[in-house]
Design an enzyme around this catalytic site. Structure first.
Site, short mmCIF file in Angstrom:
data_model
loop_
_atom_site.label_atom_id
_atom_site.label_comp_id
_atom_site.label_asym_id
_atom_site.label_seq_id
_atom_site.Cartn_x
_atom_site.Cartn_y
_atom_site.Cartn_z
CE LYS A 119 -31.46 -28.50 -2.02
NZ LYS A 119 -31.27 -29.39 -3.17
CG ASN B 283 -27.00 -30.46 11.42
OD1 ASN B 283 -26.69 -29.55 10.68
ND2 ASN B 283 -26.91 -31.71 11.04
N GLY B 284 -25.52 -32.98 13.50
CA GLY B 284 -24.14 -33.46 13.43
C GLY B 284 -24.03 -34.83 14.05
CG HIS C 196 -15.75 -52.89 -22.09
ND1 HIS C 196 -14.75 -53.67 -22.63
CD2 HIS C 196 -15.74 -51.73 -22.81
CE1 HIS C 196 -14.15 -53.01 -23.61
NE2 HIS C 196 -14.74 -51.83 -23.73
CE LYS D 195 -31.68 -34.97 -9.41
NZ LYS D 195 -30.49 -34.21 -9.30
CD GLU E 264 -27.85 -34.69 -11.87
OE1 GLU E 264 -27.02 -35.32 -11.21
OE2 GLU E 264 -28.75 -34.01 -11.36
CD GLU F 21 -31.65 -37.18 -6.27
OE1 GLU F 21 -31.13 -37.08 -5.15
OE2 GLU F 21 -31.34 -36.41 -7.20
CD1 TRP G 97 -32.17 -37.86 6.32
CD2 TRP G 97 -30.11 -38.08 7.17
NE1 TRP G 97 -31.49 -38.78 5.56
CE2 TRP G 97 -30.23 -38.94 6.05
CE3 TRP G 97 -28.91 -38.06 7.86
CZ2 TRP G 97 -29.19 -39.76 5.62
CZ3 TRP G 97 -27.87 -38.87 7.43
CH2 TRP G 97 -28.02 -39.71 6.32
CB CYS H 100 -30.42 -32.40 11.56
SG CYS H 100 -30.71 -34.06 12.08
NE ARG I 246 -30.40 -28.21 7.48
CZ ARG I 246 -29.26 -27.78 6.96
NH1 ARG I 246 -29.29 -26.98 5.92
NH2 ARG I 246 -28.11 -28.14 7.45
N1 HGA Z 1 -26.90 -37.46 15.27
C1 HGA Z 1 -28.17 -36.82 15.52
C2 HGA Z 1 -28.39 -35.66 14.55
C3 HGA Z 1 -28.49 -36.17 13.16
C4 HGA Z 1 -28.12 -35.18 12.09
O1 HGA Z 1 -27.59 -34.11 12.29
N2 HGA Z 1 -28.39 -35.54 10.85
O2 HGA Z 1 -28.00 -34.76 9.78
C5 HGA Z 1 -29.32 -37.81 15.43
O3 HGA Z 1 -29.17 -38.90 14.88
O4 HGA Z 1 -30.38 -37.48 15.92
#
Ligand code: HGA
Length: 615
Positions: free
Chosen positions: A610, A101-102, A510, A491, A487, A494, A75, A2, A27
């Site tokens: 990221k 964000n969070g 194994h 890569k 790694e 992803e 995100w 985010c 992000r």
């Molecule tokens: N929880 C919030 C913000 C998402 C977030 O920070 N993602 O890294 C949402 O879901 O919109």
């Protein structure tokens, strides 16, 4: 994860928000949205999907508001990607907007409580409780900063937020707890953002907000307060040395490709000024450990996630051989909830490109509680992990925007090797002769990587074309190249969405060897000068006798390998200590080229983002 951008000043606000979001899109790209103050009220414009969709909508807006605004690229953690879940979110009257964000962990309880009081919610996000909580406090008569402070005291979880209110449209509020936030200090204007590149076009003067702090930004002032008691806090302004162009693609098709090509410079920048080319001596006083402290160490514990974890695994081989200390490499998400057997004689090394990785940060904090010392390896100046460690080796790789980490990884490997040389010379576990040998080989690496990219890129492109339709891949390595097999597989999965597994080659018998048939390409890493080379060749033979296809990376002129492998890509001979750096390069290019031919979005792979700032 985010991205948040906020602006207060006199500029036209939409272009600032869009440019900031463009620089933050790595992000998250589930949705994007902006809010600004226009003709006496707040306008919120949001679109599902990538920023491009929002740009299209805004192109039709027809006005050019100035003054204050917030932007967000999402995100999703709570609530599916959808327009109604896109930020900014508002209160009941849409007089207040918040970007976040969070994760608000107690949002269920808070939402229930607010709904009982008559608040109407429009989204399924956890975030939306924040504007409603602030609204409650505003109605109780508090001014905006105090209302935000009181609202946040009810919230549990992690947040970086930006807020503005239609009744005080000259004021932007920022606050953080366990999610990153940086303030940009301009002349007659101020900014807030999740990450430095977002504000670089306008200012290089920044203040890093710490956990438990909030800021009141107007166009001419920036005041920092404690979230706990509203007390004023004096903070220093830092000057950033990155420039805005470093966060651009510079003619490359993708950030990832540009960053692969930047590796010679990034590696050089990591050891430049720290490694004496004559004597091989390393000077890194920034780790802030006294010689006595280095001598008193009994154990090293490396904390990291994802690609950085793979760098940590390489570190284990290096430290154990040349520093003669036991090393544990721990995934942040596991370590943070474990019973810890570390103490003040343990050195923890958190590794994180952004310095904000939530699980690594939480692990670092737990290690600090029991008195462990900490030296971080990080790319972003002033990030939280660096501030909470005794010292930091900055990788100086420049901004990394591609979601798949490339130059950050090889510069982390470089930084680890510097630390190994430094400890080895201090603890006398490394002879002067060995130190000179390793230093000489590291000094050659930027040149070797440059030549290697030039040579192997066309070969890898052909390989990618031929193998693009495979749905599974195995990557095999031994010893110090085992983490590079992990790694390489990471890569590939992803960015190209091909299922890939990295294995220690000796483990094949194994279990995984049961997977081998003519549809399973196996990428084997087999440098001729490694002490496990013969073992590796035997493992390759075992795969071959089960009709597996071997793609091998090995040393120039190695005829044995050419005989047992279906295809080989050769690398220059290099010392064991730097081989992880060189052997990574073709694997990055392979993942990139496969993703391109399969038509995948290289810089913004699905479901990923990221700088993982949530648990
Ligand atoms: N929880 C919030 C913000 C998402 C977030 O920070 N993602 O890294 C949402 O879901 O919109």
């Amino acid at each position: 994860m985010c991205g948040i951008i906020g602006y207060v000043g006199e500029r036209a606000v939409i272009p600032v928000l869009l440019e900031g979001l463009r620089r933050l899109e790595y992000r998250g790209y589930d949705s994007a949205g902006v809010a600004f103050f226009d003709e006496g009220k707040i306008s919120v414009i949001r679109a599902l999907g990538k920023l491009f969709n929002l740009q299209e909508l805004l192109a039709g807006y027809g006005k050019n508001p100035r003054g204050i605004g917030l932007g967000h690229t999402r995100w999703a953690t709570h609530g599916e990607p959808a327009e109604h879940n896109a930020h900014p979110h508002g209160d009941c009257r849409q007089e207040l907007v918040v970007v976040h964000n969070g994760i608000i962990e107690n949002y269920h309880t808070l939402r229930g409580m607010l709904e009982q009081k008559g608040h109407k919610f429009r989204s399924q996000t956890d975030t939306e409780v924040i504007p409603h909580l602030i609204e409650e406090e505003l109605e109780a008569g508090f001014d905006l900063p105090e209302a935000v402070r009181r609202a946040l005291s009810k919230v549990e979880g992690a947040y970086a937020i930006g807020v503005f209110w239609a009744k005080a449209p000259h004021m932007l509020i920022a606050a953080r707890y366990q999610s990153p936030l940086v303030l940009g200090i301009g002349e007659g204007e101020n900014f807030m953002a999740s990450d430095i590149p977002a504000i670089l076009p306008w200012t290089k003067n920044v203040i890093f907000l710490d956990d438990g702090e909030m800021a009141i930004l107007t166009k001419d002032s920036c005041q920092i307060l404690s979230l706990r008691d509203g007390r004023k806090i004096a903070k220093e302004i830092s000057r950033i040395h990155w420039d805005a162009a470093m966060a651009e693609k510079a003619g490359f098709k993708h950030f990832m490709l540009k960053e692969i090509y930047e590796q010679p410079q990034a590696i050089l920048n990591t050891f430049r000024g720290r490694l004496d080319p004559e004597t091989g001596e390393v000077n890194i006083p920034e780790i802030c450990l006294s010689p006595e402290e280095v001598l008193s160490l009994k154990k090293i514990c490396i904390l990291a996630c994802g690609t950085s974890y793979h760098a940590g695994l390489v570190g284990k081989y290096l430290f154990e051989r040349w520093v003669r200390l036991p090393v544990e490499v721990e995934l942040g998400s596991e370590f943070r909830y474990r019973d810890l057997l570390i103490d003040k004689n343990t050195l923890v090394i958190p590794i994180s490109q952004s310095g904000e990785t939530a699980d690594t940060l939480a692990s670092l904090r737990r290690a600090r509680e029991v008195g462990a010392k900490a030296v971080a390896i990080c790319n972003v100046l002033g990030s939280t992990i660096t501030r909470e460690s005794d010292g930091t080796i900055y990788t100086h790789a420049g901004p990394e925007i591609g979601v798949a980490s490339t130059k950050a990884f090889t510069s982390q490997l470089t930084a680890l090797l510097l630390l190994v040389l430094y400890f080895g010379q201090m603890r006398k576990s490394l002879s002067e002769q060995e130190r000179r040998r390793i230093a000489r080989s590291l000094l050659r690496v930027p040149y070797q990587v440059e030549k290697l990219i030039e040579k192997v890129h066309p070969e890898i492109k052909d390989l990618a074309y031929d193998y693009q339709r495979k749905e599974h891949f195995l990557y095999l390595g031994r010893n110090i190249l085992f983490p590079i097999a992990l790694e390489g597989a990471l890569k590939l999965k992803e960015i190209s969405y091909i299922h890939a597994e990295g294995y220690a080659a000796g483990e094949m018998k194994h279990g995984p060897i049961a997977l081998i048939d003519e549809n399973m390409p196996v990428m084997a890493l087999a440098p001729a000068n490694h002490h496990v080379y013969e073992k590796m060749i035997s493992n390759i033979e075992e795969v071959r006798s089960r009709r597996g296809e071997i793609l091998a990376l090995g040393t120039e002129g190695d005829e044995t390998l050419a005989r047992v492998a279906t295809r080989t890509v050769s690398l220059p001979e290099c010392e064991w200590e730097v081989s992880p750096i060189l052997y990574t390069i073709p694997l990055q290019l392979l993942a990139y080229e496969v993703a391109v031919v399969r038509g995948c979005d290289v810089d913004q792979p699905r479901n990923l983002a990221k700088s993982v700032t949530v648990e």
